[in-house]
Structure formats: structure tokens, C-alpha cells
Design an enzyme around this catalytic site. Sequence first.
Site, PDB file in Angstrom:
ATOM      1  N   CYS A 111      -2.763   4.480  -4.071  1.00  0.00           N
ATOM      2  CA  CYS A 111      -3.185   4.582  -2.273  1.00  0.00           C
ATOM      3  C   CYS A 111      -3.179   6.156  -1.961  1.00  0.00           C
ATOM      4  O   CYS A 111      -4.074   6.514  -1.376  1.00  0.00           O
ATOM      5  CB  CYS A 111      -2.174   3.645  -1.865  1.00  0.00           C
ATOM      6  SG  CYS A 111      -2.801   1.908  -2.029  1.00  0.00           S
ATOM      7  N   GLU A 136      -1.650  -3.522   3.959  1.00  0.00           N
ATOM      8  CA  GLU A 136      -0.170  -3.652   2.977  1.00  0.00           C
ATOM      9  C   GLU A 136       0.234  -2.530   2.990  1.00  0.00           C
ATOM     10  O   GLU A 136      -0.125  -1.384   2.741  1.00  0.00           O
ATOM     11  CB  GLU A 136      -0.829  -3.977   1.574  1.00  0.00           C
ATOM     12  CG  GLU A 136       0.444  -4.651   0.949  1.00  0.00           C
ATOM     13  CD  GLU A 136       1.020  -5.657   1.582  1.00  0.00           C
ATOM     14  OE1 GLU A 136       0.636  -6.774   1.731  1.00  0.00           O
ATOM     15  OE2 GLU A 136       2.237  -5.206   2.069  1.00  0.00           O
ATOM     16  N   LYS A 151      -3.360   2.207   8.303  1.00  0.00           N
ATOM     17  CA  LYS A 151      -3.158   2.374   7.028  1.00  0.00           C
ATOM     18  C   LYS A 151      -3.165   3.560   6.337  1.00  0.00           C
ATOM     19  O   LYS A 151      -2.387   4.129   5.759  1.00  0.00           O
ATOM     20  CB  LYS A 151      -3.607   1.129   6.392  1.00  0.00           C
ATOM     21  CG  LYS A 151      -3.700   1.148   4.700  1.00  0.00           C
ATOM     22  CD  LYS A 151      -2.127   0.962   4.457  1.00  0.00           C
ATOM     23  CE  LYS A 151      -2.082   1.184   2.762  1.00  0.00           C
ATOM     24  NZ  LYS A 151      -2.245   0.116   2.044  1.00  0.00           N
TER      25      LYS A 151
HETATM   26  C1  UDX Z   1      -6.399  -3.230  -4.521  1.00  0.00           C
HETATM   27  C2  UDX Z   1      -6.737  -1.738  -4.088  1.00  0.00           C
HETATM   28  O1  UDX Z   1      -7.008  -0.735  -5.070  1.00  0.00           O
HETATM   29  C3  UDX Z   1      -5.702  -1.141  -2.795  1.00  0.00           C
HETATM   30  O2  UDX Z   1      -6.524  -0.237  -2.148  1.00  0.00           O
HETATM   31  C4  UDX Z   1      -5.613  -2.355  -1.688  1.00  0.00           C
HETATM   32  O3  UDX Z   1      -4.859  -2.158  -0.773  1.00  0.00           O
HETATM   33  C5  UDX Z   1      -5.203  -3.702  -2.421  1.00  0.00           C
HETATM   34  O4  UDX Z   1      -6.016  -4.155  -3.364  1.00  0.00           O
HETATM   35  P1  UDX Z   1      -4.463  -3.706  -6.289  1.00  0.00           P
HETATM   36  O5  UDX Z   1      -4.052  -5.092  -5.764  1.00  0.00           O
HETATM   37  O6  UDX Z   1      -3.432  -2.636  -6.761  1.00  0.00           O
HETATM   38  O7  UDX Z   1      -4.967  -2.808  -4.917  1.00  0.00           O
HETATM   39  O8  UDX Z   1      -5.820  -3.982  -7.226  1.00  0.00           O
HETATM   40  P2  UDX Z   1      -5.907  -4.416  -8.551  1.00  0.00           P
HETATM   41  O9  UDX Z   1      -4.553  -4.646  -9.114  1.00  0.00           O
HETATM   42  O10 UDX Z   1      -7.101  -3.661  -9.398  1.00  0.00           O
HETATM   43  O11 UDX Z   1      -6.468  -5.789  -8.256  1.00  0.00           O
HETATM   44  C6  UDX Z   1      -7.637  -6.204  -7.830  1.00  0.00           C
HETATM   45  C7  UDX Z   1      -8.140  -7.492  -8.575  1.00  0.00           C
HETATM   46  O12 UDX Z   1      -9.283  -7.940  -7.978  1.00  0.00           O
HETATM   47  C8  UDX Z   1      -8.605  -7.504 -10.137  1.00  0.00           C
HETATM   48  O13 UDX Z   1      -7.571  -8.218 -10.715  1.00  0.00           O
HETATM   49  C9  UDX Z   1      -9.983  -7.748  -9.986  1.00  0.00           C
HETATM   50  O14 UDX Z   1     -10.272  -8.636 -11.193  1.00  0.00           O
HETATM   51  C10 UDX Z   1     -10.205  -8.492  -8.603  1.00  0.00           C
HETATM   52  N1  UDX Z   1     -11.494  -8.903  -8.334  1.00  0.00           N
HETATM   53  C11 UDX Z   1     -12.446  -7.386  -8.149  1.00  0.00           C
HETATM   54  C12 UDX Z   1     -11.967  -9.950  -8.003  1.00  0.00           C
HETATM   55  O15 UDX Z   1     -11.514 -10.955  -8.334  1.00  0.00           O
HETATM   56  N2  UDX Z   1     -13.247 -10.071  -7.639  1.00  0.00           N
HETATM   57  C13 UDX Z   1     -14.110  -8.771  -7.363  1.00  0.00           C
HETATM   58  O16 UDX Z   1     -15.282  -8.959  -7.044  1.00  0.00           O
HETATM   59  C14 UDX Z   1     -13.619  -7.496  -7.594  1.00  0.00           C
HETATM   60  C1  UDX Z   2       2.619   3.807  -1.105  1.00  0.00           C
HETATM   61  C2  UDX Z   2       2.897   3.427   0.416  1.00  0.00           C
HETATM   62  O1  UDX Z   2       4.435   3.870   0.093  1.00  0.00           O
HETATM   63  C3  UDX Z   2       2.934   2.182   0.694  1.00  0.00           C
HETATM   64  O2  UDX Z   2       3.418   1.809   2.019  1.00  0.00           O
HETATM   65  C4  UDX Z   2       1.471   1.847   0.730  1.00  0.00           C
HETATM   66  O3  UDX Z   2       1.169   0.357   1.094  1.00  0.00           O
HETATM   67  C5  UDX Z   2       0.812   1.870  -0.999  1.00  0.00           C
HETATM   68  O4  UDX Z   2       1.126   3.549  -0.934  1.00  0.00           O
HETATM   69  P1  UDX Z   2       3.289   3.490  -3.712  1.00  0.00           P
HETATM   70  O5  UDX Z   2       2.265   4.359  -4.043  1.00  0.00           O
HETATM   71  O6  UDX Z   2       3.329   1.917  -4.281  1.00  0.00           O
HETATM   72  O7  UDX Z   2       3.502   3.010  -2.015  1.00  0.00           O
HETATM   73  O8  UDX Z   2       4.664   3.846  -3.974  1.00  0.00           O
HETATM   74  P2  UDX Z   2       5.555   5.248  -3.271  1.00  0.00           P
HETATM   75  O9  UDX Z   2       6.796   4.774  -3.321  1.00  0.00           O
HETATM   76  O10 UDX Z   2       5.082   5.430  -1.858  1.00  0.00           O
HETATM   77  O11 UDX Z   2       5.307   6.622  -4.093  1.00  0.00           O
HETATM   78  C6  UDX Z   2       4.031   7.081  -4.008  1.00  0.00           C
HETATM   79  C7  UDX Z   2       4.331   8.531  -5.051  1.00  0.00           C
HETATM   80  O12 UDX Z   2       5.163   9.506  -4.410  1.00  0.00           O
HETATM   81  C8  UDX Z   2       5.001   8.192  -6.376  1.00  0.00           C
HETATM   82  O13 UDX Z   2       4.297   8.843  -7.396  1.00  0.00           O
HETATM   83  C9  UDX Z   2       6.294   8.839  -6.043  1.00  0.00           C
HETATM   84  O14 UDX Z   2       6.982   9.140  -7.309  1.00  0.00           O
HETATM   85  C10 UDX Z   2       6.029   9.686  -5.305  1.00  0.00           C
HETATM   86  N1  UDX Z   2       7.262  10.366  -4.270  1.00  0.00           N
HETATM   87  C11 UDX Z   2       7.604   9.401  -3.350  1.00  0.00           C
HETATM   88  C12 UDX Z   2       7.822  11.593  -4.509  1.00  0.00           C
HETATM   89  O15 UDX Z   2       7.528  12.435  -5.316  1.00  0.00           O
HETATM   90  N2  UDX Z   2       8.649  12.019  -3.759  1.00  0.00           N
HETATM   91  C13 UDX Z   2       9.416  11.138  -2.667  1.00  0.00           C
HETATM   92  O16 UDX Z   2      10.351  11.494  -1.898  1.00  0.00           O
HETATM   93  C14 UDX Z   2       8.780   9.798  -2.759  1.00  0.00           C
END
Ligand code: UDX
Ligand code: UDX
Length: 465
Positions: free
Chosen positions: A278, A163, A222
Amino acid sequence: MKSITKICCIGAGYVGGPTMSVIAKQCPEIQVTVVDINKDRIDQWNTNDLDTLPIYEPGLKEIVAERRGKNLFFSTEVDKAIDEAQMIFISVNTPTKTYGKGKGQAADLKFIELCARNIAKVAKDDKIVVEKSTLPVRTAQAIQNILDNTGNSVNFEILSNPEFLAEGTAIEDLIHADRVLIGGNDTPSGQAAKDALSAVYEHWLPKERILQTNVWSSELSKLVANAFLAQRVSSINTISALCEKTDANIQEISRAIGFDSRIGPKFLNASVGFGGSCFQKDILNLVYIARSYGLNEVADYWEQVIIANDYQKSRFAENIISSLYNTISGKKIIIYGWAFKKDTNDTRESAAIAVADALLEERAEIIVYDPKVSEERIYADLDYLNTRSPEENRRLLKVTNTPIEVTKEAHAIAILTEWDEFKTYDWKTIYEQMLKPAFVFDGRRLLDSATMETIGFNYYKIGQS
Ligand code: UDX
Ligand code: UDX
């Protein structure tokens, strides 16, 4: 391979929820079911009041309103959804391990393994399993082994489909994706699976933006994409420290180097430090993998990106302390913004947590305002650090929903998330009711220096002396 008509996604989180909503919107003939073991979360996804969905993303609630109950379903019936689907996305969380081998660095794969075992147990016909969670390289192989050795002799094809959405712009990023990456086996059935997933994305994306690779390239890409992005932020942030000691201005530098088309203008905003689920996790994984192959120089190189980020956060906190005459005990400091960036209620690895913790260590009295983050979340983030007792955290730090009123008699304000609404505040009124000298520490370069100084503030903007 027949075209896909039923998709299931395990994990209704920040990734699974928005991604599946967009697939349901763009592919009305595909039935999409998002399942999660967390019943509360599923109930929230099914709520009538769309303003209380568990995840806030601009544009998300409109899609959920349009598709839910038609071809988009949220459910806790995991086995049923796995059984019915031809394609199963795994989108569960993979936190950094907090115990055992790889503690503090490697990704904890226990949820992924549980999912794989569950799929193996339930599946009665061939399935395509898509890893959506960010995973260490070679996880697909582990999933394949579990499925092949514990399954009911059906054929599983494992794809890696990382993603790239960023929170706060997830819907936009999904609909107008720069690229979609699909990694799979180079066998005929592997190719068929890759094509089946491509066909889903081809509903709305041009074919040339859908890249097919082998599984390991996809998984590693990724980690590398996130490592490069984070590296840019750490690079500009180290230069922001240098600017503060000289007459150089970080914004002018970002602009000057960004005009070089080889460098490009994006991701050059100096800040109080990057956060999010991430960046740190993926770099730690990259470091862990490199070290496990004996590539210590490679590991050290990437680890420095995280060290620089930690430095930026502590530097910001130390500057607040030293500006307030090296004593902040009992002083009222307002924190504007707790989320790791604007337009999300996600706080994972947010710089605000580290800054608040450092100020609390000095016994400041902190009041936090964030337009989207709940009080429970803020306390949970602090308690998780274990720096002090939960009672102490609640005694020293309060959460408010009246951001202007609480600035009465405050010594300082720290801006830690770049929420647009902070720009619209009546800063003159805020100044008048604060104690003098009134300090504003802008960790996001959100406000205009000249305006703030004319009002009378002692205004510190990251990256500027
Ligand atoms: C997660 C990971 O953190 C990230 O590295 C990856 O790229 C995408 O998945 P995110 O969707 O942001 O990101 O995580 P989170 O919001 O914590 O959602 C995960 C969900 O999975 C939770 O709602 C949790 O309850 C669920 N889960 C977890 C299951 O349904 N079954 C399980 O066994 C474990
Ligand atoms: C990131 C990647 O962009 C995305 O492609 C991946 O799938 C998940 O991780 P995300 O963590 O949601 O996404 O946000 P992003 O916009 O990348 O920002 C990450 C952090 O960097 C934030 O805390 C943001 O404030 C900071 N940031 C970003 C800076 O401090 N300066 C910048 O110029 C850009």
C-alpha cells in the site's frame, strides 16, 4: 433497506480473505461467500490443512476453522455469488500501471472495471457495491457509470469502505478497528446503503467509530492515511542517516519526540525502508492525482517520501558493500527475512528485494532465510525486477530452511525483517562458525549492540554510529 443476509466478496487476497472471515465470525446470521478467478487460491482457502491457507495471519486459521462451511464459503463461482448477494465487496488487486498513461504511478483499474462489468451483467436485483480495494479518488464514479450504463436496469449504490488493516495484525485490526470509514451518496438510497453497511460493522464495533462521509472524502482519506504513515517512517529514516554520522542514537530520538503527545510514539521505528502493497502505491497515486490537477508542489512534496525510502534501501546496501572492503564478489552473505515486515508471508515492495538486488549486482553469493516466505516467491520477486536472467538469479542466490547451519563460513548477515525468532538464535555459535571479521547488518534494530559486540561481531545497527 432490509438488513443484509448475503454478502459476496470478489478477491480472496490479503484484504478480502481476512476481512470476510471476521465479518463471518462476528455476524453468524450473514452468509459470506468469497470468490476469486484464481482456482488454486480458492482450493488453498478450502484446504483441510489449515497451515497451508494462502495467507498467513495470526488468528486467521482459527476463524476459518470455526466458520468455513457454516456461513463462510470460498468459491470460484463468481456469477452465482454475485447473483445471490445483496452486498458485493470488490477486493481485487490494483497494481501500479506498468504500461501506457500513468505508467509507474497510476493504479491499474482493469480488474476493478472487469468486476463492475461482471456485476452489471449478472445482477437481476438491486445491489450495494462496496469498494474495498484502495483506489484513486473518483473510482466510485467510474464504477457507477459502468453499472448504470451496462446493467439490467437495477439500482446500484456504490460505497467506498477503505481497508485500514495492517498485515500481520489484520485480525486484531479488524476486530478492534480504530474506525471504519463508509463513503456514499447523500441521496436517500445512498444513505440507506451506508446504514446497511454500518449495521454489519455494528455487530461488533461501537457506532461512534463508524464514520460516514461522501465518497470522495472516503477514497482520499485512505490515500492520505497511508501517505502520513509512510511519511513518518521516511522522516525517522532520514534522521537515522544523520545519527549514523554523529553520536546521536535514533532510538533515543524516537523516544524523546514520541513522548510529545502531539507527535505520539507509534511508527517511529527506523528501518531498512518501508514496504508492503500500500504505502508506495498509494503515495504514487496521490502524486499522480496532484500532478494531474497541476499541483506540482503538492506532488513533489509527497514524492519525496518515496525518494527518501529508496535512499534508505540503497544506503543500507552500500554500507554492506563498503564495510566489506568494497568488494563482495563471491562473498557469502546471509539474508535473514524477506517479508516486508514480520508475521506475514507478503513480500510486495519489501526492502529485502532491493537490498538483495543491489548485492547481486556486485556478484555476492546470497543465501536467504525467511520463516514464512516460499522459495518460488523469492525468485519471482527478483525475476520481476528484470535486472538479470532468472538463471543468474538462481545461480547467485539460494534459499534455505536451515538458518543457523548456512552461516558457516559466511562473511556477513543482513537482518531485513524483524522476525522474533532471530532474537532467540544462539549468536555465539553463529559467530564461531562465520569467517572473521564477522559482520551483522541489522536493518531492523532487532538485536542488542552490547551483546553482539561482546561476542565479537562487527555489528552495524541502523541509526547508530
Ligand atoms: C488488494 C489491493 O492490492 C489493495 O490495494 C486493496 O486495498 C485491497 O485489495 P490484496 O487483497 O492484498 O489487496 O490483493 P491480492 O492478495 O492480490 O488479492 C486480490 C485477489 O483478487 C487475487 O486473489 C486475484 O486472483 C483476485 N482477482 C483479481 C479476482 O478474483 N478477479 C479479478 O478480476 C482480479
Ligand atoms: C499499511 C497501513 O498501516 C494500513 O492501515 C493500510 O490498510 C495498509 O498499509 P501494512 O502495509 O500492512 O499496512 O503494514 P504497516 O505495519 O503499516 O507497515 C508498513 C511498512 O512500514 C513495513 O515495511 C514496516 O516494516 C514499515 N515500518 C512501519 C517501519 O519501518 N517503521 C515503523 O515504525 C512502522
